[in-house]
Write a protein that holds these residues in place. Structure first.
Motif, mmCIF file in Angstrom:
data_model
loop_
_atom_site.group_PDB
_atom_site.id
_atom_site.type_symbol
_atom_site.label_atom_id
_atom_site.label_comp_id
_atom_site.label_asym_id
_atom_site.label_seq_id
_atom_site.Cartn_x
_atom_site.Cartn_y
_atom_site.Cartn_z
ATOM 1 N N PHE A 56 39.104 -12.320 4.266
ATOM 2 C CA PHE A 56 38.310 -12.103 5.271
ATOM 3 C C PHE A 56 38.616 -12.274 6.631
ATOM 4 O O PHE A 56 38.200 -11.821 7.621
ATOM 5 N N SER A 57 39.579 -13.145 6.927
ATOM 6 C CA SER A 57 39.969 -13.444 7.924
ATOM 7 C C SER A 57 41.163 -12.622 8.781
ATOM 8 O O SER A 57 41.433 -12.930 9.830
ATOM 9 N N LEU A 58 41.515 -11.789 8.215
ATOM 10 C CA LEU A 58 42.737 -10.808 8.826
ATOM 11 C C LEU A 58 42.105 -9.464 8.713
ATOM 12 O O LEU A 58 41.067 -8.867 7.891
ATOM 13 N N ASN A 59 42.343 -8.933 9.991
ATOM 14 C CA ASN A 59 41.680 -7.365 10.305
ATOM 15 C C ASN A 59 42.253 -6.446 9.191
ATOM 16 O O ASN A 59 43.218 -6.195 9.057
ATOM 17 N N PRO A 60 40.940 -5.868 8.570
ATOM 18 C CA PRO A 60 41.352 -5.012 7.386
ATOM 19 C C PRO A 60 41.928 -3.796 7.693
ATOM 20 O O PRO A 60 42.890 -3.013 6.814
ATOM 21 N N VAL A 61 41.851 -3.348 8.936
ATOM 22 C CA VAL A 61 42.479 -1.988 9.247
ATOM 23 C C VAL A 61 43.578 -2.166 10.487
ATOM 24 O O VAL A 61 44.165 -1.024 11.050
ATOM 25 N N MET A 62 44.395 -3.296 10.356
ATOM 26 C CA MET A 62 45.477 -3.382 11.135
ATOM 27 C C MET A 62 46.645 -3.912 10.297
ATOM 28 O O MET A 62 46.319 -4.735 9.525
ATOM 29 N N THR B 252 51.293 -5.879 13.440
ATOM 30 C CA THR B 252 50.363 -5.848 14.480
ATOM 31 C C THR B 252 49.719 -6.954 14.796
ATOM 32 O O THR B 252 49.544 -7.212 15.922
ATOM 33 N N GLN B 253 49.068 -7.538 13.867
ATOM 34 C CA GLN B 253 48.195 -8.667 14.118
ATOM 35 C C GLN B 253 48.958 -9.825 14.349
ATOM 36 O O GLN B 253 48.411 -10.720 15.237
ATOM 37 N N LYS C 296 54.645 -3.775 7.718
ATOM 38 C CA LYS C 296 54.000 -2.449 7.605
ATOM 39 C C LYS C 296 52.898 -2.319 6.664
ATOM 40 O O LYS C 296 52.510 -1.385 6.674
ATOM 41 N N HIS D 244 44.913 -5.757 2.605
ATOM 42 C CA HIS D 244 44.360 -5.770 1.160
ATOM 43 C C HIS D 244 45.821 -5.404 0.336
ATOM 44 O O HIS D 244 45.497 -5.414 -0.951
ATOM 45 N N GLU D 245 46.799 -5.330 1.011
ATOM 46 C CA GLU D 245 47.841 -4.963 0.062
ATOM 47 C C GLU D 245 48.662 -6.172 -0.343
ATOM 48 O O GLU D 245 49.786 -6.077 -1.015
ATOM 49 N N GLU E 116 34.665 -12.776 9.985
ATOM 50 C CA GLU E 116 35.759 -13.752 10.061
ATOM 51 C C GLU E 116 36.663 -13.539 10.803
ATOM 52 O O GLU E 116 37.279 -13.983 11.668
ATOM 53 N N PHE E 117 37.334 -12.101 10.621
ATOM 54 C CA PHE E 117 38.457 -11.699 11.407
ATOM 55 C C PHE E 117 38.271 -11.565 12.962
ATOM 56 O O PHE E 117 39.092 -11.323 13.418
ATOM 57 N N PRO F 290 42.857 2.445 6.270
ATOM 58 C CA PRO F 290 43.997 2.182 5.067
ATOM 59 C C PRO F 290 43.482 1.796 3.815
ATOM 60 O O PRO F 290 44.549 2.087 2.808
ATOM 61 N N ARG F 291 42.420 1.221 3.500
ATOM 62 C CA ARG F 291 41.897 0.897 2.225
ATOM 63 C C ARG F 291 41.511 2.069 1.288
ATOM 64 O O ARG F 291 41.618 1.760 0.279
ATOM 65 N N THR G 114 38.851 -14.804 14.030
ATOM 66 C CA THR G 114 40.148 -14.909 14.148
ATOM 67 C C THR G 114 40.815 -14.380 15.334
ATOM 68 O O THR G 114 41.551 -15.173 16.001
ATOM 69 N N TYR H 74 49.143 -3.432 5.026
ATOM 70 C CA TYR H 74 47.649 -3.868 5.292
ATOM 71 C C TYR H 74 47.535 -5.045 4.495
ATOM 72 O O TYR H 74 47.934 -5.344 3.529
ATOM 73 N N LYS I 173 43.008 -16.289 18.461
ATOM 74 C CA LYS I 173 44.301 -16.022 18.952
ATOM 75 C C LYS I 173 44.318 -15.732 20.407
ATOM 76 O O LYS I 173 45.294 -15.972 21.148
ATOM 77 N N GLU J 193 48.074 1.870 15.974
ATOM 78 C CA GLU J 193 48.051 2.448 14.439
ATOM 79 C C GLU J 193 49.443 2.998 14.094
ATOM 80 O O GLU J 193 50.150 3.512 14.488
ATOM 81 N N ARG J 194 49.239 2.997 12.595
ATOM 82 C CA ARG J 194 50.259 3.801 11.865
ATOM 83 C C ARG J 194 50.217 4.837 11.800
ATOM 84 O O ARG J 194 49.114 5.458 11.763
#
Lengths: 278, 352
Positions: free
Chosen positions: A101-107, A111-112, A149, A153-154, B251-252, B349-350, B255, A151, B259, B11-12
């Motif tokens: 939850f604490s990492l941005n899922p779409v970045m 990049t983060q 590179k 979720h990977e 939560e992100f 990306p998911r 985060t 994400y 930062k 973005e990639r």
């Protein structure tokens, strides 16, 4: 004696409730040097709120008051929101509970991590990339170029938490707050992550505030332990002296820890609503 | 990539579609959906209690004429053959003649749909360009007066009927202030001066290089499409606001604040990025609804659009026209849905 790195006096946190304001943190005070401080307590004891208050992260409707909040000679209460942003990440940072939850899922991870560096330092692109790669290397991630590179979720939970640590340490802060950094992880990787935090803290001469509900874990990784209960610090101990705890609540917590040579049939249950006199 | 993203560099490059299998599945699913649409329209055509033969020959035709037409229309063949013929007709663009206009339905659709398309597209652009930022700001400042104002505006968009907005808009901005042109797509003396290429008048005028006609068409277009835009704005802003409130609790987002990221970047980069997928759905649906043709607005503004056409066809029991327009609108929905699906893959990306 030299001035401590961080001084906190009489922290109070209040939330509005349906029947008037509810105070959840009742005057927490401590000093922090370049050491490893543990804060333990059960759910709702106010340990996370204490951690977040140090970064002034709590937003309306929470009301946070302190008599004194001094970090490295800077009065954090007097800072504007913009000045506070220069402290966050760069000087005081925080690792949170669950990387899911604490990492941005779409970045992407790269990049983060780069962002954490870029908001504080104006560096050329290639330099940023080199630093990110070096940082991932330090948190023992193989093949950093590939991971950058990916994400969130990977990657696995343990790897996600190492990414989180890399992200929070890349601007080289003085204090790291670790808020239950391993409770979302498998037992097998918990020790790895904590060892990593420990190595980084000691190696860089930083201060650590480890917030956890796990007494043994805090005893192992900290120099000093604060025990919190219902918004108050009920006991302060050297980590090696847990067995010498005098406060009934701390004793109760210790008694609830199961042992290998257990003969008890039923573990004692804490009375959560009990009020202890200060 | 996306016109909305203020940070294109982070973005990639999207891996759009990987391999022939994905493309094949995409085509197959689209084709099946379209076949489903045809099945439904076919059965509507059979179930509706209008004798298709009487509709063509009139109720005073002799029995011989009736029977001949009955056979000519293939109504004596088994249902499955009829369906096959129907599919063939649709695929070759043969929807039959419209009884009320006396022209092939396809020709009518080509005339009427661009008018609706033009208005809907302007409308959705207005709705997105204003609605999305309004929703984001309302969420970022939840509880403030600006949030309240945006919510009231949104509520108005739900509560006020379209025809009333149209009439009041005309009374104020056309009759009163004279800022915009009145009903219709063009002033009468400009009519037919620009060759029809796309049927979208503003575009045709630009293609012909005639600025005067372009401005005239624009001044006719601006009021009805603003009103449509207002309705989609109300919906889009409301949805954006609630999606954003959800994200700001994540939560992100904390985060990002830890930062030391600025509040603006927290909102637009960290919280807004993930909701683009949900917004694609909302915007796609609003656009589809606008493309269906707003009958009320088209009538108030004498706009020769598909909503107007379909309503007239329904009232005169002009089944060929009704089915033709229904298939067109259904196709629009399929196209928009499939486009959204492709956009999901690019934006999230998911889901890749």
């Amino acid at each position: 004696m030299t001035e401590p790195l961080l001084q906190l006096r009489n922290l109070r946190v209040t939330f509005p409730g349906p029947r008037g304001p509810v105070q959840v943190v009742h005057g927490v005070s401590f000093d922090l040097g370049r050491e490893r401080l543990g804060i333990v307590g059960e759910s709702g004891s106010g340990k996370s709120l204490t951690g977040r208050s140090l970064l002034r992260l709590l937003k309306h409707p929470a009301k946070v008051e302190t008599d004194r909040l001094i970090f490295d000679g800077i009065d954090l209460n007097a800072l504007s929101e913009k000045q506070m942003r220069n402290i966050r990440g760069a000087r005081i940072s925080m690792v949170m509970q669950d990387p899911k939850f604490s990492l941005n899922p779409v970045m992407t991870i790269g990049t983060q991590i780069a962002e954490a560096l870029r908001v504080h330092e104006n560096l050329p692109r290639t330099e940023v990339k080199t630093r990110v790669r070096a940082m991932l290397d330090q948190v023992r991630i193989d093949d950093p170029d590939r991971v950058m590179k990916l994400y969130p979720h990977e990657v696995s939970g343990g790897m996600g938490q190492r990414v989180m640590i890399a992200m929070m340490l890349i601007p080289q802060p003085d204090v790291l707050i670790a808020d239950e950094p391993t409770s979302a992880l498998d037992v097998s990787v918990q020790a790895q992550v904590l060892d990593l935090i420990d190595t980084m803290i000691v190696g860089n001469g930083m201060a650590l505030i480890l917030i956890s509900h796990d007494l043994e874990l805090v005893a192992r990784y900290c120099d000093r332990v604060l025990v919190m209960h219902r918004g108050r610090v009920v006991e302060e101990l050297e980590a090696g002296q847990l067995h010498a705890a005098t406060h009934p609540y701390t004793k109760g917590l210790l008694a609830a820890v199961p042992r290998m040579d257990e003969t008890r049939k039923v573990l004692p249950v804490m009375d959560r609503d009990m009020e202890y006199d200060q | 990539m996306s016109a909305l993203s203020p940070f294109p560099d982070s973005e990639r490059a999207p891996r759009l579609v990987s391999g022939l299998g994905t493309v094949g599945r995409f085509v197959l699913v689209t084709a099946m959906t379209f076949l489903g649409l045809l099945t439904i329209t076919f059965f509507i055509g059979r179930i509706v209690p209008i004798d298709p033969v009487v509709a063509v020959v009139g109720d005073r035709a002799s029995q011989e004429v009736y029977d001949a037409t009955f056979r000519q229309m293939g109504l004596d063949k088994p249902l499955i053959t009829q369906f096959a013929l129907y599919v063939r007709d649709v695929l070759t663009g043969n929807f039959g003649m419209s009884l009320s206009t006396g022209r092939p339905v396809v020709e009518d659709l080509v005339r009427f749909f661009p008018a609706t398309f033009e208005m809907a597209t302007f409308g959705i652009v207005i709705g997105v360009v204003l609605g999305v930022p309004m929703g984001v700001i309302a969420a970022a400042k939840a509880g403030s007066w600006i949030d309240q104002l945006i919510r009231v505006l949104g509520l108005l968009g739900y509560a006020v009927p379209a025809f009333w907005m149209g009439l009041v808009g005309l009374a104020v901005f056309y009759a009163g202030l004279g800022w915009v042109a009145g009903p219709g797509r063009l002033d009468i003396f400009y009519d037919g001066l620009v060759p029809t290429v796309t049927g979208i008048l503003t575009l045709d005028a630009l293609l012909a290089g005639d600025m005067q006609i372009f401005l005239n068409a624009l001044s006719h277009l601006i009021l009805p499409s603003s009103i449509l835009g207002f309705f989609s704005l109300a919906y889009i802003a409301r949805m954006t606001r609630s999606f954003m409130l959800d994200q700001l609790d994540q939560e992100f987002v904390t985060t990002a604040r830890v930062k030391g990221v600025s509040e603006r970047a927290v909102i637009w980069k960290h919280a807004f990025y993930p909701i683009r997928v949900q917004l694609v759905t909302v915007i796609g649906l609003s656009y589809a609804v606008l493309l269906e043709g707003s009958v009320m607005i088209e009538i108030v503004f004498s706009w020769p659009g598909i909503g107007n056409y379909l309503t007239t066809a329904l009232l005169t029991a002009d089944m060929n026209a009704v089915l033709g327009a229904t298939i067109l609108i259904g196709t629009v929905f399929i196209v928009i849905n499939r486009t959204s699906d492709v956009l999901y893959r690019i934006l999230d990306p998911r889901s890749r």
